[in-house]
Design a protein around this motif. Sequence first.
Motif, PDB file in Angstrom:
ATOM      1  N   GLU A  39     -92.367 -26.939 -44.385  1.00  0.00           N
ATOM      2  CA  GLU A  39     -91.890 -27.106 -45.299  1.00  0.00           C
ATOM      3  C   GLU A  39     -89.723 -27.218 -45.390  1.00  0.00           C
ATOM      4  OE1 GLU A  39     -91.979 -25.603 -48.941  1.00  0.00           O
ATOM      5  OE2 GLU A  39     -94.030 -25.652 -49.156  1.00  0.00           O
ATOM      6  N   ASP A 128     -87.142 -27.873 -63.830  1.00  0.00           N
ATOM      7  CA  ASP A 128     -87.546 -27.452 -62.512  1.00  0.00           C
ATOM      8  C   ASP A 128     -87.920 -26.544 -62.228  1.00  0.00           C
ATOM      9  OD1 ASP A 128     -86.462 -30.015 -62.623  1.00  0.00           O
ATOM     10  OD2 ASP A 128     -84.014 -30.121 -62.107  1.00  0.00           O
ATOM     11  N   LEU A 129     -87.913 -25.316 -62.085  1.00  0.00           N
ATOM     12  CA  LEU A 129     -87.904 -24.121 -61.580  1.00  0.00           C
ATOM     13  C   LEU A 129     -88.924 -23.401 -61.986  1.00  0.00           C
ATOM     14  CD1 LEU A 129     -84.733 -22.816 -61.014  1.00  0.00           C
ATOM     15  CD2 LEU A 129     -85.972 -23.883 -59.608  1.00  0.00           C
ATOM     16  N   ILE A 202     -87.126 -13.519 -60.291  1.00  0.00           N
ATOM     17  CA  ILE A 202     -87.567 -14.869 -59.704  1.00  0.00           C
ATOM     18  C   ILE A 202     -86.587 -15.452 -59.458  1.00  0.00           C
ATOM     19  CG2 ILE A 202     -89.326 -16.135 -59.944  1.00  0.00           C
ATOM     20  CD1 ILE A 202     -91.617 -14.385 -61.523  1.00  0.00           C
ATOM     21  N   GLU A 205     -83.893 -14.869 -57.077  1.00  0.00           N
ATOM     22  CA  GLU A 205     -84.054 -14.801 -56.373  1.00  0.00           C
ATOM     23  C   GLU A 205     -84.224 -15.984 -55.544  1.00  0.00           C
ATOM     24  OE1 GLU A 205     -84.847 -12.716 -53.156  1.00  0.00           O
ATOM     25  OE2 GLU A 205     -83.876 -11.365 -54.829  1.00  0.00           O
ATOM     26  N   ARG A 206     -84.725 -17.505 -56.627  1.00  0.00           N
ATOM     27  CA  ARG A 206     -84.941 -19.116 -56.466  1.00  0.00           C
ATOM     28  C   ARG A 206     -83.201 -19.588 -56.213  1.00  0.00           C
ATOM     29  NH1 ARG A 206     -88.833 -22.335 -58.137  1.00  0.00           N
ATOM     30  NH2 ARG A 206     -87.833 -23.834 -56.996  1.00  0.00           N
ATOM     31  N   ILE A 210     -78.720 -19.920 -52.369  1.00  0.00           N
ATOM     32  CA  ILE A 210     -79.207 -21.458 -52.234  1.00  0.00           C
ATOM     33  C   ILE A 210     -77.911 -22.951 -52.099  1.00  0.00           C
ATOM     34  CG2 ILE A 210     -80.744 -23.454 -53.198  1.00  0.00           C
ATOM     35  CD1 ILE A 210     -81.692 -20.564 -51.061  1.00  0.00           C
ATOM     36  N   LYS A 353     -85.828 -25.185 -48.538  1.00  0.00           N
ATOM     37  CA  LYS A 353     -86.966 -25.827 -47.984  1.00  0.00           C
ATOM     38  C   LYS A 353     -87.021 -26.412 -49.383  1.00  0.00           C
ATOM     39  CE  LYS A 353     -88.350 -21.132 -46.410  1.00  0.00           C
ATOM     40  NZ  LYS A 353     -87.236 -20.933 -46.242  1.00  0.00           N
ATOM     41  N   ILE A 354     -88.303 -27.074 -48.878  1.00  0.00           N
ATOM     42  CA  ILE A 354     -88.733 -28.526 -50.607  1.00  0.00           C
ATOM     43  C   ILE A 354     -88.538 -27.664 -51.791  1.00  0.00           C
ATOM     44  CG2 ILE A 354     -89.956 -29.532 -51.610  1.00  0.00           C
ATOM     45  CD1 ILE A 354     -91.937 -29.355 -49.397  1.00  0.00           C
ATOM     46  N   ALA A 355     -89.049 -26.152 -52.534  1.00  0.00           N
ATOM     47  CA  ALA A 355     -88.222 -26.062 -53.548  1.00  0.00           C
ATOM     48  C   ALA A 355     -86.721 -25.261 -53.893  1.00  0.00           C
ATOM     49  CB  ALA A 355     -88.996 -24.651 -53.664  1.00  0.00           C
ATOM     50  N   ASP A 356     -85.849 -25.486 -52.553  1.00  0.00           N
ATOM     51  CA  ASP A 356     -84.566 -25.282 -52.520  1.00  0.00           C
ATOM     52  C   ASP A 356     -83.863 -26.281 -52.734  1.00  0.00           C
ATOM     53  OD1 ASP A 356     -84.652 -22.653 -52.275  1.00  0.00           O
ATOM     54  OD2 ASP A 356     -84.432 -23.090 -49.937  1.00  0.00           O
ATOM     55  N   VAL A 358     -85.190 -28.962 -54.634  1.00  0.00           N
ATOM     56  CA  VAL A 358     -84.670 -29.237 -56.157  1.00  0.00           C
ATOM     57  C   VAL A 358     -84.281 -28.255 -56.492  1.00  0.00           C
ATOM     58  CG1 VAL A 358     -87.110 -28.987 -58.230  1.00  0.00           C
ATOM     59  CG2 VAL A 358     -87.988 -29.667 -56.004  1.00  0.00           C
TER      60      VAL A 358
ATOM     61  N   GLU D 243     -91.698 -30.250 -57.970  1.00  0.00           N
ATOM     62  CA  GLU D 243     -91.665 -30.588 -56.365  1.00  0.00           C
ATOM     63  C   GLU D 243     -93.026 -31.586 -55.993  1.00  0.00           C
ATOM     64  OE1 GLU D 243     -92.158 -26.208 -54.730  1.00  0.00           O
ATOM     65  OE2 GLU D 243     -90.018 -25.430 -56.423  1.00  0.00           O
ATOM     66  N   GLN D 332     -91.236 -16.260 -50.576  1.00  0.00           N
ATOM     67  CA  GLN D 332     -90.956 -14.762 -52.059  1.00  0.00           C
ATOM     68  C   GLN D 332     -92.118 -15.185 -52.057  1.00  0.00           C
ATOM     69  OE1 GLN D 332     -88.684 -17.028 -55.162  1.00  0.00           O
ATOM     70  NE2 GLN D 332     -86.620 -16.512 -53.488  1.00  0.00           N
TER      71      GLN D 332
END
Lengths: 373, 159, 151, 362
Positions: A39, A128-129, A202, A205-206, A210, A353-356, A358, D243, D332
């Motif tokens: 990831e 996006d999130l 959430i 934390e995301r 970052i 990570k990938i999600a980050d 984004v 994503e 998470q």
Amino acid sequence: MEEAVKAPVAEQEEYVINMGPQHPSTHGVLRLVVSLRGEIVRNVEPHIGYIHRGIEKMCESITYPQIIHLTDRMDYLSAHINNEAVCLAVEKALGIEVSDRVKYIRTILSELTRIQSHQLFWATFGMDLGGLTCFFYGLRDREMVLDIFEETCGGRMIVSYNCPGGLMNDIHPNFQNRTKEFIKYFRKTLPEYDRLLTGNVIFQERLRNIGTVTREQAIAWGLTGPVGRASGFSCDVRKHNPYSAYDRVTFNEILYKEGDSFHRYKVRMDEMWESMNIIEQLIDNIPPGAYAEKMKPVIKLPEGEYFQSVETARGELGVYIVSDGNKNPYRVKFRSPNFVHLAPLNLMSKGAKIADLVAINGSLDLIIPDIDR
Amino acid sequence: MNSFIEYFRGIFHGLRSLLNGLSVTGKYFVKPGTTVTQQYPNKRKDLKMFDMFKGEVIMPHNGKNEHKCTGCGICEINCPNGSIEIISASIINEEGKKQRIIDKHIYHLGMCTFCGLCIKACPSQAIEFGQEFEHAVFDRRKLTKVLNQPGSRIMKGVE
Amino acid sequence: MENSQLAALAATIAPDAQVVQGKQFVEITLRPADLYAVAEKLKNNSDTALDMLVSVTGMDYGTDLGTVYHLRSTVRNHMIVLKTRVSDRDNPEIDSLCALWPAAEFHEREAYDLLGIRFRNHPDLRRLFLDSTWGFPLRKDYKDDINILAR
Amino acid sequence: MKFSLYDFSSFTAWIDSSLRASMSPGWAVAVEMILIGIAILIFYAIVGLFLVYAERKVCALMQNRLGPNRVGPGGVFQTIADLVKLLFVELVPIKNADRALFNLAPFIVIIASFMAIGAIPFAKGLQAIDLNIGVFYLIAISSMGVIGVLLAGWASNNKYSLIGAMRSGAQIVSYELSVGLALVTMVVLAGTMQLSEIIEGQRWGWFIFKGHIPAVIAFVIYIIAGTAETNRGPFDLAEAESELTAGYHTEYSGIKFAFFFLAEYMNMFIVAAIATTVFFGGWMPFHVYGWDGFNAVMDFVPPLIWFLVKTFFVIFLMMWLKWTFPRLRIDQLLTLEWKYLLPINIFNLLLMAFLVLTGLHW
């Protein structure tokens, strides 16, 4: 990164994915070639140019008033501010001082543009999130600003309301009332944004820690606007080199030290409050006067070079016009904020990570037509 | 012990923030009156555009099929995209003088960017923005329009 | 600092260069060979302290090609413009300033893409917007066959 | 035969006896199986379509929209129209895909949810099979679907799909634990794993009331973990639209995509149905000990309605969560499970055991 070097050959193999040119989170035709290890993002390489229209080249063959409508199509969310940049550069070159009325109206519309841009940012960032509801709330409130634009400028997004020497036409009689109504409404609605998204555990934390950019990095990479200010780089053109009516209003430049994605978001949220303050200071005091100065039918700039920077919703837009005395510019260069902000994407997202990726990409709030021009 | 308290505080803060979010969506769920969607084709008749709305360039004609366009071509020069083409003709008017008149004022809607420079520049206010916004057609050629109506003439007194 | 003082200071830092006090900013015109050294001095000098590169503009002056650098000091809030020209149109080469300001990376790639100016020591000099078969559109001698604007 | 909305056992017994009267017992069982299969299939289609419509309406109202409103009154036939469209959509063949596994994956996903439905008691006597380890069976079966997801991601020959599948694997492996432990907590309270007996035990008070705080905690954990198990937002990392475009089902089209789509909603239904059975008394009406008149009024409403209302309430909770929260990141997600849910769950289990041992649970 050092572990990767020590790891056996099989583990060093890169897993490359193409994010884009058509991908839900790249907000347009941006292509990111992402090298992954599981990831974890190892390298991001942006590929751009999918909607390069050669605006700078086109500008060389048209007259100054005609350039305005092309600038609408660069950063389409800051269309009015882009227009203003070219107008200010031309007016400065010709030595024209526009009336106070024009200055006030331009400032109010610029701030409304900033609000609607940040609203759309909030909407798409939430999406996006993964918080899809944000998208609709953001667009719902943005519609009200667009209605104000439509009533006065005739266009919703692509306003083309400025022209060298002033404005295309006078404001609509409803303009002030409608704007005040909107401010009243939005002051009630903005805390709802915070309840839905900003405070959410959430969400925080995301985003916290970052894509961190230090102040030094921000200056070295030329990051301006909310991205630079989240890192503590005081770069607000409205404060440092005031134009239009910004020297007559009091407002705070939002600054944070942390420089992570969450504070880039926070700067924009706070800027909406500041924009509302600015509008409230001006909306009741629009002085009477001409809405445009009398201009010659063919505008020719004296030979020379002119640079004007303005603060768009995303950062500092610089317009650099080189004139050879003709009715067409010899060379026009737009220093667009998004183009500059894209460059350190790799720096920010390495090891995330990938999600980050984004999230970081979303927090930069890139507008791809502004990058490609 | 401190980290233990932190742990539980984190849980409660998290839960409270989540409930805050739920209250927002919940509020709108139980208030269906807040719906903002336009019922587009159904409510088409109620939909009125603002006066300033830049829908397309039109040339108003009066009851006697007269317009104000002199065919000077200033709009054509001002247009940044070449979406206006002026085809003019010359006639001998009633006083026996040669006069330049408009033959066809061709407007390519497909190329127009609605910048408004043509309307601003027009010396006789012959063209203006119309409020029509449903421009979708099945044939691209339909987007090329002739603004002056067939058989129309220039209004008296417009030079 | 006033522009006049800045111009005097710039003249001491870059004695070979031509320093002009323009309408807005102090403009320093340099030979390409001096560019990197002067830029480094301007960045590190605590009086000029040009720590931010605002933009790099590739220029086609008809015969010469050149670049224009807009530099800003975030400490002292002034701007200086650096200019340089090369006359070799077929193989123009200018030193890259990426090592001083990382922001130059994309700007220089853009200038390379649209004007064909090569930057020495650039970490990743590839075309940015266009593919390799295109010419260099911002050059004045570039011919565009399908330009609908030309009348 | 006596058909009653309040008790289906005599009705099912009548079918059984009349079948056995006309054929050998082996055949009778086979015919019964087919009948049950058809019944579940019809139920599956109806509930699936309804849930898709309900979800779209719920999210639309939360987002100040109208939702589907063109096909039929209030848009009720929208999902049917969508289904018809999906049936006609071309099944795009994927180059270099593992054809066999690629086609198998949607069936595994959908069969897993079919098998779970078989054990759910819809009303008194309306249950395909009443296993004495019902809860255990449901936990076991509901995690089968992930095999289909993993296969889909692997066989698609798409990098996004593979990442999605791997995420899904990690997610299910961890959240399995929480679902299991939350249900075990309630099994401790109920003292049985047989679903019919669990419901019978809630005649005078649903377990969420009977179990005091531990039951409420178990319910919250179960809803969180259940949402995660069904791959729904905020835990929809396996498909994570922004994503991974569509994650494991990126390459699926037409009816195969519809299978995944339908299975997602049915899994949601199953999770909600289990929650209803274990926490809210299944089809058992709301009774208060001693209030005979009130209880009689409650009994008047058929158990099937009770069951569906409670289930849809839980489904609504899950929809509410999905349309409010942003998505978690993969680390998470795992932190939430291993650092928060699991320790709390184990502690909660101890608390419940203590409660039951001391007889404080009513």
